[in-house]
Motif scaffolding. Structure first.
Motif, PDB file in Angstrom:
ATOM      1  N   LYS A 321      40.652  56.734  32.412  1.00 37.15           N
ATOM      2  CA  LYS A 321      40.729  57.729  31.743  1.00 37.15           C
ATOM      3  C   LYS A 321      39.538  57.458  30.601  1.00 37.15           C
ATOM      4  O   LYS A 321      38.755  58.517  30.023  1.00 37.15           O
ATOM      5  CB  LYS A 321      41.813  58.190  30.786  1.00 37.15           C
ATOM      6  CG  LYS A 321      41.754  59.485  30.147  1.00 37.15           C
ATOM      7  CD  LYS A 321      43.131  59.836  29.550  1.00 37.15           C
ATOM      8  CE  LYS A 321      43.216  61.140  28.765  1.00 37.15           C
ATOM      9  NZ  LYS A 321      44.661  61.519  28.205  1.00 37.15           N
ATOM     10  N   ASP A 322      39.355  56.298  30.260  1.00 32.28           N
ATOM     11  CA  ASP A 322      38.094  56.051  29.242  1.00 32.28           C
ATOM     12  C   ASP A 322      36.891  55.773  29.645  1.00 32.28           C
ATOM     13  O   ASP A 322      35.810  55.689  29.029  1.00 32.28           O
ATOM     14  CB  ASP A 322      38.603  54.843  28.597  1.00 32.28           C
ATOM     15  CG  ASP A 322      39.424  54.637  27.149  1.00 32.28           C
ATOM     16  OD1 ASP A 322      39.501  55.913  26.825  1.00 32.28           O
ATOM     17  OD2 ASP A 322      39.842  53.671  26.770  1.00 32.28           O
ATOM     18  N   GLY A 323      36.776  56.192  31.218  1.00 29.84           N
ATOM     19  CA  GLY A 323      35.658  56.102  31.744  1.00 29.84           C
ATOM     20  C   GLY A 323      35.178  54.654  32.332  1.00 29.84           C
ATOM     21  O   GLY A 323      34.181  54.573  32.843  1.00 29.84           O
ATOM     22  N   VAL A 324      36.100  53.750  32.429  1.00 33.16           N
ATOM     23  CA  VAL A 324      35.793  52.380  32.874  1.00 33.16           C
ATOM     24  C   VAL A 324      36.576  52.306  34.267  1.00 33.16           C
ATOM     25  O   VAL A 324      37.981  52.559  34.502  1.00 33.16           O
ATOM     26  CB  VAL A 324      36.501  51.392  31.961  1.00 33.16           C
ATOM     27  CG1 VAL A 324      36.225  49.992  32.539  1.00 33.16           C
ATOM     28  CG2 VAL A 324      36.197  51.491  30.450  1.00 33.16           C
ATOM     29  N   ASN A 325      35.584  52.268  35.257  1.00 36.25           N
ATOM     30  CA  ASN A 325      36.024  52.233  36.507  1.00 36.25           C
ATOM     31  C   ASN A 325      36.384  50.752  36.980  1.00 36.25           C
ATOM     32  O   ASN A 325      36.102  49.734  36.358  1.00 36.25           O
ATOM     33  CB  ASN A 325      34.953  52.762  37.698  1.00 36.25           C
ATOM     34  CG  ASN A 325      34.771  54.246  37.268  1.00 36.25           C
ATOM     35  OD1 ASN A 325      35.720  55.002  36.734  1.00 36.25           O
ATOM     36  ND2 ASN A 325      33.591  54.576  37.300  1.00 36.25           N
ATOM     37  N   GLY A 326      37.085  50.427  38.283  1.00 36.34           N
ATOM     38  CA  GLY A 326      37.307  49.263  38.722  1.00 36.34           C
ATOM     39  C   GLY A 326      39.032  48.822  38.445  1.00 36.34           C
ATOM     40  O   GLY A 326      39.659  49.817  37.779  1.00 36.34           O
ATOM     41  N   ASP A 327      39.265  47.636  38.462  1.00 35.24           N
ATOM     42  CA  ASP A 327      40.448  47.064  38.099  1.00 35.24           C
ATOM     43  C   ASP A 327      40.864  46.697  36.733  1.00 35.24           C
ATOM     44  O   ASP A 327      39.875  46.175  36.228  1.00 35.24           O
ATOM     45  CB  ASP A 327      40.743  45.819  39.010  1.00 35.24           C
ATOM     46  CG  ASP A 327      40.769  46.220  40.629  1.00 35.24           C
ATOM     47  OD1 ASP A 327      41.045  47.245  41.037  1.00 35.24           O
ATOM     48  OD2 ASP A 327      40.418  45.198  41.198  1.00 35.24           O
ATOM     49  N   LEU A 328      41.873  46.787  36.217  1.00 30.35           N
ATOM     50  CA  LEU A 328      42.183  46.205  35.115  1.00 30.35           C
ATOM     51  C   LEU A 328      42.249  44.883  35.049  1.00 30.35           C
ATOM     52  O   LEU A 328      42.774  44.063  36.074  1.00 30.35           O
ATOM     53  CB  LEU A 328      43.781  46.670  34.693  1.00 30.35           C
ATOM     54  CG  LEU A 328      44.176  46.387  33.377  1.00 30.35           C
ATOM     55  CD1 LEU A 328      43.836  47.431  32.015  1.00 30.35           C
ATOM     56  CD2 LEU A 328      45.715  46.176  33.184  1.00 30.35           C
ATOM     57  N   GLU A 329      41.548  44.166  34.148  1.00 28.50           N
ATOM     58  CA  GLU A 329      41.200  42.660  34.148  1.00 28.50           C
ATOM     59  C   GLU A 329      41.921  42.169  32.898  1.00 28.50           C
ATOM     60  O   GLU A 329      42.591  42.913  31.979  1.00 28.50           O
ATOM     61  CB  GLU A 329      39.819  42.356  33.921  1.00 28.50           C
ATOM     62  CG  GLU A 329      38.811  42.938  34.878  1.00 28.50           C
ATOM     63  CD  GLU A 329      38.916  42.243  36.097  1.00 28.50           C
ATOM     64  OE1 GLU A 329      39.709  41.249  36.319  1.00 28.50           O
ATOM     65  OE2 GLU A 329      38.422  42.679  37.033  1.00 28.50           O
ATOM     66  N   PRO A 330      42.359  40.718  32.997  1.00 30.48           N
ATOM     67  CA  PRO A 330      43.212  40.057  31.862  1.00 30.48           C
ATOM     68  C   PRO A 330      42.630  40.391  30.455  1.00 30.48           C
ATOM     69  O   PRO A 330      43.364  40.448  29.507  1.00 30.48           O
ATOM     70  CB  PRO A 330      43.082  38.533  32.313  1.00 30.48           C
ATOM     71  CG  PRO A 330      42.769  38.664  33.762  1.00 30.48           C
ATOM     72  CD  PRO A 330      41.918  39.853  33.988  1.00 30.48           C
ATOM     73  N   TRP A 331      41.071  40.583  30.239  1.00 30.63           N
ATOM     74  CA  TRP A 331      40.816  41.119  29.073  1.00 30.63           C
ATOM     75  C   TRP A 331      41.011  42.295  28.595  1.00 30.63           C
ATOM     76  O   TRP A 331      40.429  42.899  27.434  1.00 30.63           O
ATOM     77  CB  TRP A 331      39.477  40.449  28.777  1.00 30.63           C
ATOM     78  CG  TRP A 331      38.339  40.859  29.842  1.00 30.63           C
ATOM     79  CD1 TRP A 331      37.837  42.008  30.013  1.00 30.63           C
ATOM     80  CD2 TRP A 331      38.260  40.422  31.089  1.00 30.63           C
ATOM     81  NE1 TRP A 331      36.843  42.195  31.035  1.00 30.63           N
ATOM     82  CE2 TRP A 331      36.998  41.215  31.883  1.00 30.63           C
ATOM     83  CE3 TRP A 331      38.399  39.270  31.649  1.00 30.63           C
ATOM     84  CZ2 TRP A 331      36.774  40.549  33.155  1.00 30.63           C
ATOM     85  CZ3 TRP A 331      38.257  38.887  32.923  1.00 30.63           C
ATOM     86  CH2 TRP A 331      37.125  39.931  33.602  1.00 30.63           C
ATOM     87  N   ASP A 332      41.386  42.992  29.504  1.00 31.38           N
ATOM     88  CA  ASP A 332      41.857  44.543  29.279  1.00 31.38           C
ATOM     89  C   ASP A 332      43.331  44.813  28.739  1.00 31.38           C
ATOM     90  O   ASP A 332      43.495  45.825  28.003  1.00 31.38           O
ATOM     91  CB  ASP A 332      41.530  45.418  30.419  1.00 31.38           C
ATOM     92  CG  ASP A 332      40.184  45.416  30.912  1.00 31.38           C
ATOM     93  OD1 ASP A 332      39.073  45.744  30.007  1.00 31.38           O
ATOM     94  OD2 ASP A 332      39.782  45.368  32.095  1.00 31.38           O
ATOM     95  N   TRP A 333      44.068  44.098  29.414  1.00 29.41           N
ATOM     96  CA  TRP A 333      45.652  44.314  29.025  1.00 29.41           C
ATOM     97  C   TRP A 333      46.077  44.548  27.805  1.00 29.41           C
ATOM     98  O   TRP A 333      46.622  45.588  27.446  1.00 29.41           O
ATOM     99  CB  TRP A 333      46.445  43.020  29.715  1.00 29.41           C
ATOM    100  CG  TRP A 333      47.799  43.677  29.841  1.00 29.41           C
ATOM    101  CD1 TRP A 333      48.726  43.869  28.759  1.00 29.41           C
ATOM    102  CD2 TRP A 333      48.688  43.607  31.092  1.00 29.41           C
ATOM    103  NE1 TRP A 333      50.058  43.920  29.312  1.00 29.41           N
ATOM    104  CE2 TRP A 333      49.908  44.314  30.832  1.00 29.41           C
ATOM    105  CE3 TRP A 333      48.259  43.833  32.541  1.00 29.41           C
ATOM    106  CZ2 TRP A 333      50.966  44.446  31.776  1.00 29.41           C
ATOM    107  CZ3 TRP A 333      49.330  44.142  33.359  1.00 29.41           C
ATOM    108  CH2 TRP A 333      50.548  44.456  33.067  1.00 29.41           C
ATOM    109  N   ARG A 334      45.607  43.638  26.915  1.00 28.40           N
ATOM    110  CA  ARG A 334      46.231  43.778  25.446  1.00 28.40           C
ATOM    111  C   ARG A 334      45.788  44.752  24.794  1.00 28.40           C
ATOM    112  O   ARG A 334      46.401  45.430  24.223  1.00 28.40           O
ATOM    113  CB  ARG A 334      45.958  42.443  24.618  1.00 28.40           C
ATOM    114  CG  ARG A 334      46.760  41.331  25.031  1.00 28.40           C
ATOM    115  CD  ARG A 334      46.714  40.069  24.330  1.00 28.40           C
ATOM    116  NE  ARG A 334      47.353  38.972  24.482  1.00 28.40           N
ATOM    117  CZ  ARG A 334      47.207  37.800  25.688  1.00 28.40           C
ATOM    118  NH1 ARG A 334      46.337  38.155  26.314  1.00 28.40           N
ATOM    119  NH2 ARG A 334      47.961  37.010  25.726  1.00 28.40           N
TER     120      ARG A 334
END
Length: 674
Positions: A321-334
């Motif tokens: 929804k933020d416009g970031v495509n692809g998989d959720l990465e470990p640096w995205d989780w928190r």
């Protein structure tokens, strides 16, 4: 000139004279203490009197008192305030101490005297504590090779020496990597970061000698950065440095060291007649077998992974929804988890943190100890090893109970994590000796003149380590080998994890969670939202922990892997580790299991103890509430004051009347319906 480490300490409370101790004092003090200890052991082994409990077991307890005193001071400094000289001393001391330990445990004459006392134990009218000390002393000698002969005996001594040196090297490499890395931030990089994090980053930059703010590998700094920074590229850079500790190539790379440690542990277990190191290590613990550990971990793993995978889907959708495509990465989780927490619980760390002042949380931990156990804490001026350290005298009904030291802020000379240690342990064999206890944490240092603010996880860590400290302060046994935290590894976390529950008591937060600027107590609405979110993100937290515990177990439960990194990847694939989570401690920086044997095959211990801590706090809730005096009395009598006098399961059953099941843990983590 005299050596202050060997002199009588005439300081207040017989504290170590830190103001007089120099690094050059340690090596000669160690040599003198080892010489004294060897002479004492030789005198015991060669004693012509018939072996008795007093002239053998009690004499052994006192044989290395000076050595213990020197080492307790040294290793406290080496962990909390290291420098190149102390790191070199650690490397030098390790083989010397290992050699001494092997000499003692493989001294045939001494072991024969221990066996003589053991074989006549039923005729000696020993107290329960004396019988326990005899049992553990004999078991320790056997497990360290006292019954081996010839090549096996010599090889075990070599293996033990090498393991000791490798553990020191592993820890020093990790500290070097943590100390070396930092990421400078431009003013534009601060956008979206809360004020408390900006202030902490500026303080970290000042410590690192740069003009602007910086992010270091201190957990209290890097975790909030990963929570709040909208700059995905910077989050990825910081996360990569955090997870690469010990695996950066060059002199500080720990991967080959881990390989050798695992191979030597397997060999050690084989020499002692065990099928695996895990079988050897777990034999004296509550769990007893690798199968029992695996069973517990997998019972928790399945619901935890399901929760984490469901959360991963939700967070991925937020990212898209933020416009970031692809998989959720470990640096995205928190980052996205923090956004989700704000959405679902209307809870913002930046709103919460001003209410969690370090000084007020220290007061809260001490106030709970007063209400539960009658302890009083008074700030005192004594020699200390660093300007950050604070000291309190602990009393009860006018009686001196302990000296408590708190060392709370991260710095480059301190290894990461948080821990409790004793510079002096409680015992009665050499008089009424009361402990000197140290809590060490790594909280972000505030800007000068500003109060230190904690995250809720930081505050939980403070209560956790204070629980360990209470285990030391309230100890009331005769023999140092049984005092305080000298209990089974999978029982030692019970007092610490249990004490965390008092941070969640509404009346505690209402009194001590006061705003850093206004002094106003936390609003009831915010308090309710905080407690309602208590199990938020436990899927992530449980998966990253259990994944690490399973890797630790499998590393030690069979043949040592030729390539631990490949084996780690295989284990995580087999259990279905969610891609965006990962291990809490990957192999190259898994200090719990590679800097010594303490938590090797034993990282599961936190969860084993958690099975009990949820049930133990329920005992208070079922009685008169969290400060019920009768339950507090039973907790002190059967657990906190009793040290290792009884087997852990017996001690817990004496307190609670039974052993609990895993359901209380799962409910407490919100992984099954309450």
């Amino acid at each position: 000139m005299t050596n202050p480490l060997l002199d009588d300490w005439t300081t207040p409370y017989e504290m170590p004279p830190f103001d007089r101790i120099e690094d050059d004092d340690f090596a000669p003090a160690l040599d003198a203490a080892l010489e004294e200890a060897r002479a004492n052991v030789a005198a015991m082994a060669g004693n012509t009197e018939a072996p008795s409990f007093a002239n053998t077991i009690e004499a052994l307890e006192r044989a290395d008192e000076t050595l213990g005193r020197v080492l307790s001071v040294f290793y406290n400094l080496a962990g909390a305030d290291s420098n190149p000289e102390r790191e070199a001393l650690s490397r030098d001391f390790s083989p010397k101490l290992s050699a001494y330990s092997s000499e003692v445990s493989m001294n045939a004459e001494l072991f024969a005297r221990i066996e003589a006392v053991w074989n006549t134990r039923e005729t000696l009218d020993l107290s329960e504590e004396q019988m326990r000390l005899l049992t553990l002393t004999r078991r320790s000698f056997v497990r360290r090779g006292a019954e081996l002969e010839g090549f096996a005996r010599d090889r075990l001594a070599e293996v033990t020496r090498r393991l000791s040196s490798l553990g020191v090297e592993f820890g020093q490499n990790l500290l070097a990597d943590e100390r070396a890395w930092f990421m400078e931030l431009a003013e534009g990089d601060l956008e979206g970061l809360p004020d408390f994090l900006v202030e902490a980053a500026r303080a970290a930059g000042k410590e690192k000698g740069v003009d602007g703010p910086a992010i270091t590998l201190s957990r209290s700094l890097i975790v909030p950065f990963l929570q709040f920074s909208p700059r995905r590229d910077l989050r990825e850079q910081a996360h990569a440095a955090w997870t690469a500790r010990g695996a950066n190539g060059g002199e500080t790379d720990n991967r080959d060291i881990a390989t050798e440690i695992l191979a030597l542990r397997e060999e050690r277990a084989g020499l002692l007649g065990y099928d695996s190191f895990a079988e050897f290590k777990l034999e004296p613990e509550m769990a007893k077998t690798p199968e029992a550990v695996r069973d517990l971990l997998m019972k928790v793993w399945e619901p935890a992974r399901a929760a984490a995978e469901a959360d991963q889907i939700r967070l991925t959708a937020m990212m898209h929804k933020d416009g970031v495509n692809g998989d959720l990465e470990p640096w995205d989780w928190r980052y996205y988890s923090e956004k989700r927490r704000e959405e679902e619980h209307d809870l913002d760390e930046a709103e919460l943190k001003p209410y969690l002042q370090l000084d007020r949380m220290i007061e809260a931990a001490m106030a709970c100890a007063h209400r539960l156990f009658g302890l009083e804490f008074r700030r005192v001026e004594v020699p200390l090893y660093h300007p950050d350290v604070r000291a309190w005298e602990v009393t009860r009904d006018g009686r001196h109970m302990a000296v408590y030291l708190g060392d709370y802020f991260a710095r480059g000379s301190k290894r990461s994590g948080a821990w409790c240690s004793a510079i002096r342990s409680q015992q009665k064999l050499a008089g009424d000796i009361r402990p000197v206890v140290v809590n060490v944490c790594n909280f972000a240092r505030p800007a000068e003149g500003r109060p230190a603010l904690l995250s809720y996880d930081d505050a939980r860590t403070l209560f956790h380590e204070f629980g360990h400290a209470l285990h030391q302060m309230l100890s009331d046994v005769t023999y140092e080998s049984l005092s305080g935290t000298s209990v089974a590894r999978d029982f030692v976390e019970l007092p610490s994890q249990l004490y965390e529950h008092w941070l969640e008591v509404p009346e505690v937060l209402s009194e001590f969670a006061t705003h850093a600027q206004t002094g106003e107590p936390m609003p009831r609405d915010l308090l309710d939202r905080l407690l309602a979110a208590n199990t938020y993100d436990t899927g992530f937290q449980t998966v990253e922990y259990v994944g690490s515990a399973l890797v630790d177990l499998e590393f030690h439960a069979g043949e040592a892997p030729e390539d631990p990194m490949e084996e780690q990847a295989r284990i995580l694939e087999d259990i279905g580790m969610p891609k965006a989570v990962g291990m809490r401690h990957a192999t190259p920086h898994f200090a719990h299991i590679f800097t010594g044997d303490g938590y090797s095959s034993g990282y599961y211990s936190y969860m084993w103890s958690e099975v009990m801590d949820a049930d133990a706090f329920a005992a208070f809730e079922e009685a008169g509430g969290p400060f019920d005096p009768e339950i507090a009395r039973k907790l002190e009598a059967h657990i906190l004051s009793a040290g290792g006098v009884k087997e852990a399961e017996e001690a817990y059953t004496d307190f609670r009347g039974r052993m609990p099941g895993v359901e209380a843990l799962l409910k407490g983590r919100g992984l099954i319906d309450a």
